[in-house]
Motif scaffolding. Structure first.
Motif, short mmCIF file in Angstrom:
data_model
loop_
_atom_site.label_atom_id
_atom_site.label_comp_id
_atom_site.label_asym_id
_atom_site.label_seq_id
_atom_site.Cartn_x
_atom_site.Cartn_y
_atom_site.Cartn_z
N LEU A 166 -59.35 38.47 20.33
CA LEU A 166 -58.91 37.21 19.74
C LEU A 166 -57.41 37.24 19.45
CD1 LEU A 166 -59.87 34.45 18.73
CD2 LEU A 166 -60.21 35.49 16.50
N ILE A 167 -56.91 38.36 18.96
CA ILE A 167 -55.48 38.49 18.69
C ILE A 167 -54.67 38.39 19.99
CG2 ILE A 167 -53.70 40.13 17.96
CD1 ILE A 167 -55.67 41.05 15.80
N ILE A 168 -55.14 39.05 21.04
CA ILE A 168 -54.44 39.00 22.33
C ILE A 168 -54.48 37.58 22.89
CG2 ILE A 168 -54.55 39.79 24.73
CD1 ILE A 168 -55.47 42.51 23.61
N LEU A 169 -55.60 36.88 22.75
CA LEU A 169 -55.70 35.50 23.22
C LEU A 169 -54.74 34.59 22.47
CD1 LEU A 169 -57.21 33.44 25.03
CD2 LEU A 169 -58.74 33.10 23.07
N MET A 170 -54.67 34.75 21.16
CA MET A 170 -53.77 33.92 20.35
C MET A 170 -52.31 34.20 20.72
SD MET A 170 -55.67 33.98 16.64
CE MET A 170 -54.16 33.68 15.81
N GLN A 171 -51.97 35.44 20.95
CA GLN A 171 -50.60 35.77 21.32
C GLN A 171 -50.25 35.23 22.70
OE1 GLN A 171 -50.33 39.99 20.90
NE2 GLN A 171 -49.88 39.90 18.72
#
Length: 132
Positions: free
Chosen positions: A11-16
Motif C-alpha cells: 500500500l505504501i509503494i502504491l501510494m508513493q
C-alpha cells in the motif's frame, strides 16, 4: 503477521507511485471543508471544484479569489515532486600493463587404469548368455 506487513508495504509503494504523501491524507478533511464552502458559496459541484483547484480552471480561480489563497495552500495534492538521477561514466586514458601470470606445468598424472584381476571374471561368471 507477514500478510499484514506485506499488505502495508504494498500500500505504501502504491501510494508513493501515485504521488500521495502522508500529509496529503491528513489534509483530506480540509479538502472536504473547502469543497463544502464552494458548494454553499458558489454552488459548485464536486467536478467544478476539482477543476477550479486541480484542473483547467485553477489559474483563473487563483486570480479571481486571492482572499482564499491561504485556504488553497492547505489543500492536499498541491506539491510538485521531481526526482532525477544522473549517471556518469568516466573513462580514464591511463592504461596499466597487465602482468602475465605464469602457470607451472605439471606432467605427472594422478590416475591410472588397472585391468581387472578378479577370479570371477576369469571363470566366466560375467559372460553373456550362450545359445542353447
Amino acid at each position: 503477521m507477514t500478510k499484514i506487513f506485506s499488505f502495508s508495504i504494498s500500500l505504501i509503494i502504491l501510494m508513493q507511485s501515485f504521488g500521495i504523501h502522508a500529509n496529503d491524507i491528513s489534509q483530506i478533511d480540509e479538502l472536504m471543508e473547502h469543497a463544502q464552502f464552494h458548494n454553499e458559496q458558489y454552488g459548485d459541484g464536486i467536478l467544478v471544484f476539482i477543476a477550479k483547484h486541480y484542473g483547467e480552471l485553477k489559474a483563473d480561480h487563483a486570480i479571481d479569489h486571492q482572499e482564499e489563497k491561504e485556504d488553497h495552500e492547505q489543500l492536499p495534492f498541491q506539491h510538485q515532486c521531481h526526482l532525477s538521477s544522473i549517471s556518469s561514466f568516466i573513462l580514464n586514458s591511463f592504461k596499466e600493463e597487465f602482468k602475465s601470470v605464469e602457470l607451472p606445468e605439471f606432467n605427472e598424472h594422478n590416475f591410472y587404469y588397472q585391468e581387472p584381476s578378479s577370479s570371477l571374471h576369469l571363470e566366466g561368471l560375467f559372460q553373456p548368455p550362450r545359445l542353447s
